[in-house]
Design a protein around this motif. Structure first.
Motif, PDB file in Angstrom:
ATOM      1  N   GLU A   1     -12.917   2.855 -10.321  1.00 14.72           N
ATOM      2  CA  GLU A   1     -12.393   2.789 -11.345  1.00 14.72           C
ATOM      3  C   GLU A   1     -10.971   3.648 -11.265  1.00 14.72           C
ATOM      4  N   LYS A   2     -11.320   4.827 -11.153  1.00 10.76           N
ATOM      5  CA  LYS A   2     -10.200   5.742 -11.307  1.00 10.76           C
ATOM      6  C   LYS A   2      -8.972   5.380 -10.026  1.00 10.76           C
ATOM      7  N   ALA A   3      -9.472   5.054  -8.829  1.00  9.99           N
ATOM      8  CA  ALA A   3      -8.436   4.528  -8.081  1.00  9.99           C
ATOM      9  C   ALA A   3      -7.694   3.132  -8.342  1.00  9.99           C
ATOM     10  N   VAL A   4      -8.435   2.424  -9.055  1.00 12.07           N
ATOM     11  CA  VAL A   4      -7.481   1.140  -9.487  1.00 12.07           C
ATOM     12  C   VAL A   4      -6.466   1.629 -10.707  1.00 12.07           C
ATOM     13  N   MET A   5      -7.056   2.564 -11.517  1.00 13.50           N
ATOM     14  CA  MET A   5      -6.021   2.997 -12.634  1.00 13.50           C
ATOM     15  C   MET A   5      -4.987   4.045 -11.859  1.00 13.50           C
ATOM     16  N   GLU A   6      -5.013   4.527 -10.704  1.00  9.03           N
ATOM     17  CA  GLU A   6      -3.790   5.376  -9.962  1.00  9.03           C
ATOM     18  C   GLU A   6      -3.094   4.263  -9.209  1.00  9.03           C
ATOM     19  N   MET A   7      -3.772   3.206  -8.571  1.00  9.15           N
ATOM     20  CA  MET A   7      -2.926   2.148  -8.227  1.00  9.15           C
ATOM     21  C   MET A   7      -2.081   1.381  -9.185  1.00  9.15           C
ATOM     22  N   LYS A   8      -2.349   1.236 -10.404  1.00 11.46           N
ATOM     23  CA  LYS A   8      -1.549   0.596 -11.290  1.00 11.46           C
ATOM     24  C   LYS A   8      -0.502   1.565 -11.735  1.00 11.46           C
ATOM     25  N   ARG A   9      -0.850   2.615 -11.833  1.00 13.79           N
ATOM     26  CA  ARG A   9       0.207   3.951 -12.134  1.00 13.79           C
ATOM     27  C   ARG A   9       1.373   4.047 -11.287  1.00 13.79           C
ATOM     28  N   VAL A  10       0.962   3.756 -10.044  1.00 14.43           N
ATOM     29  CA  VAL A  10       2.275   4.275  -8.968  1.00 14.43           C
ATOM     30  C   VAL A  10       2.628   3.042  -8.569  1.00 14.43           C
ATOM     31  N   CYS A  11       2.256   1.808  -8.901  1.00  9.86           N
ATOM     32  CA  CYS A  11       2.769   0.377  -8.852  1.00  9.86           C
ATOM     33  C   CYS A  11       3.960   0.148  -9.958  1.00  9.86           C
ATOM     34  N   LYS A  12       5.136  -0.166  -9.581  1.00  6.22           N
ATOM     35  CA  LYS A  12       6.037  -0.962 -10.507  1.00  6.22           C
ATOM     36  C   LYS A  12       5.742  -1.868 -11.351  1.00  6.22           C
ATOM     37  N   PRO A  13       6.363  -1.876 -12.676  1.00  5.85           N
ATOM     38  CA  PRO A  13       5.925  -3.052 -13.367  1.00  5.85           C
ATOM     39  C   PRO A  13       6.336  -4.257 -12.739  1.00  5.85           C
ATOM     40  N   GLY A  14       5.449  -5.467 -12.748  1.00  2.00           N
ATOM     41  CA  GLY A  14       5.680  -6.662 -12.028  1.00  2.00           C
ATOM     42  C   GLY A  14       5.586  -6.473 -10.557  1.00  2.00           C
ATOM     43  N   GLY A  15       5.136  -5.230 -10.129  1.00  2.00           N
ATOM     44  CA  GLY A  15       4.961  -4.988  -8.554  1.00  2.00           C
ATOM     45  C   GLY A  15       3.596  -5.854  -8.221  1.00  2.00           C
ATOM     46  N   LYS A  16       3.415  -5.815  -6.959  1.00  2.00           N
ATOM     47  CA  LYS A  16       2.317  -6.518  -6.183  1.00  2.00           C
ATOM     48  C   LYS A  16       1.241  -5.613  -5.833  1.00  2.00           C
ATOM     49  N   ILE A  17       0.102  -6.023  -6.087  1.00  2.00           N
ATOM     50  CA  ILE A  17      -1.144  -5.283  -5.507  1.00  2.00           C
ATOM     51  C   ILE A  17      -1.916  -6.415  -4.762  1.00  2.00           C
ATOM     52  N   LEU A  18      -2.324  -5.987  -3.403  1.00  2.00           N
ATOM     53  CA  LEU A  18      -2.936  -6.676  -2.444  1.00  2.00           C
ATOM     54  C   LEU A  18      -3.827  -6.170  -1.919  1.00  2.00           C
ATOM     55  N   LEU A  19      -5.107  -7.086  -1.906  1.00  2.00           N
ATOM     56  CA  LEU A  19      -6.355  -6.499  -1.468  1.00  2.00           C
ATOM     57  C   LEU A  19      -7.131  -7.631  -0.667  1.00  2.00           C
ATOM     58  N   PHE A  20      -7.961  -6.970   0.412  1.00  2.00           N
ATOM     59  CA  PHE A  20      -8.828  -7.641   1.146  1.00  2.00           C
ATOM     60  C   PHE A  20     -10.297  -6.952   1.215  1.00  2.00           C
ATOM     61  N   GLU A  21     -11.112  -7.288   0.487  1.00  2.00           N
ATOM     62  CA  GLU A  21     -12.370  -6.308   0.386  1.00  2.00           C
ATOM     63  C   GLU A  21     -13.435  -7.323   0.471  1.00  2.00           C
ATOM     64  N   HIS A  22     -14.817  -6.621   0.838  1.00  2.00           N
ATOM     65  CA  HIS A  22     -15.945  -7.112   0.994  1.00  2.00           C
ATOM     66  C   HIS A  22     -16.737  -6.598  -0.412  1.00  2.00           C
ATOM     67  N   VAL A  23     -17.467  -7.624  -1.134  1.00  2.00           N
ATOM     68  CA  VAL A  23     -17.745  -7.469  -2.460  1.00  2.00           C
ATOM     69  C   VAL A  23     -19.246  -8.030  -2.541  1.00  2.00           C
ATOM     70  N   LYS A  24     -19.835  -7.735  -3.813  1.00  6.49           N
ATOM     71  CA  LYS A  24     -20.948  -8.274  -4.133  1.00  6.49           C
ATOM     72  C   LYS A  24     -21.104  -9.817  -4.325  1.00  6.49           C
ATOM     73  N   MET A  25     -21.984 -10.597  -3.644  1.00  2.01           N
ATOM     74  CA  MET A  25     -22.144 -12.024  -3.506  1.00  2.01           C
ATOM     75  C   MET A  25     -22.685 -12.491  -4.819  1.00  2.01           C
ATOM     76  N   GLU A  26     -22.225 -13.799  -5.082  1.00  2.00           N
ATOM     77  CA  GLU A  26     -22.846 -14.275  -6.320  1.00  2.00           C
ATOM     78  C   GLU A  26     -24.089 -15.121  -6.273  1.00  2.00           C
ATOM     79  N   ASN A  27     -24.510 -15.379  -4.895  1.00  2.00           N
ATOM     80  CA  ASN A  27     -25.677 -15.674  -4.913  1.00  2.00           C
ATOM     81  C   ASN A  27     -26.926 -14.693  -5.169  1.00  2.00           C
TER      82      ASN A  27
END
Length: 197
Positions: free
Chosen positions: A113-139
């Motif tokens: 959560e803190k990492a997302v907040m930091e990521m938003k902080r350093v990214c310019k308004p209107g800038g891009k955030i790109l991710l490729f992650e493994h996550v908890k599945m829906e099944n």
């Protein structure tokens, strides 16, 4: 990250990288433009895929991973600087980057959560955030299995959590998600976001 894990990381990931991940990285990183920040650059697997960026600043907390990444800088098409730092405490001014990238890293960040907040902080308004992650599945059955295996998996794989809800985390911080692609069912997600703050 421990020395042993960093020594084996590329070898263990190679089958997935050759089969699918290289293609996904290539597509994702084609959208990384301008001044780019990469979180958790690891062994530098993304470095050769940056083609549209002006410069990439790659932050990585593990000195062992950084050592393994230095040889890949020679394969890069753009200037790359590697900095030892954590995603939760980025040593950069607000609105410093046009694009922020994270690939297969949110599973191991101690405080995502803190990492997302930091990521938003350093990214310019209107800038891009790109991710490729493994996550908890829906099944439900597979998700329960991920929950069950995560404590053991974390010990084996240097803190990697199988059951992170990264997409929900992004949405909870009002990032405008413009594209989502799912792979291997919904175990892996490709995400493009726009920073609205």
């Amino acid at each position: 990250m421990g020395r042993n894990f960093s020594n084996w990381y590329d070898f263990l990931m190679n089958p997935l990288e050759k089969r699918k991940f290289n293609m996904i990285r290539k597509e994702l990183l084609a959208n990384a433009t301008g001044n780019v920040l990469e979180l958790g650059s690891g062994t530098g697997v993304n470095f050769p895929f940056y083609k549209a960026a002006e410069k990439v600043t790659a932050v990585e907390p593990s000195e062992h991973m950084i050592k393994h990444s230095l040889s890949k800088i020679k394969q890069a098409f753009v200037p790359i600087e590697v900095v030892q730092a954590s995603a939760e405490e980025l040593p950069y001014e607000d609105s410093s980057f046009d694009t922020v990238v994270a690939t297969l890293v949110f599973c191991t960040i101690p405080n995502p959560e803190k990492a997302v907040m930091e990521m938003k902080r350093v990214c310019k308004p209107g800038g891009k955030i790109l991710l490729f992650e493994h996550v908890k599945m829906e099944n439900r059955i597979l998700a329960s299995l991920q929950d069950l295996l995560t404590p053991i998996w974390k010990k084996i794989c240097d803190g990697c959590c199988l059951n992170r809800k990264t997409l929900e985390l992004l949405e909870s911080h009002q990032l405008k998600i413009t594209k989502v692609q799912k792979y291997y069912g919904d175990l892996f997600v490709y995400v493009e976001c726009q920073n609205q703050s």
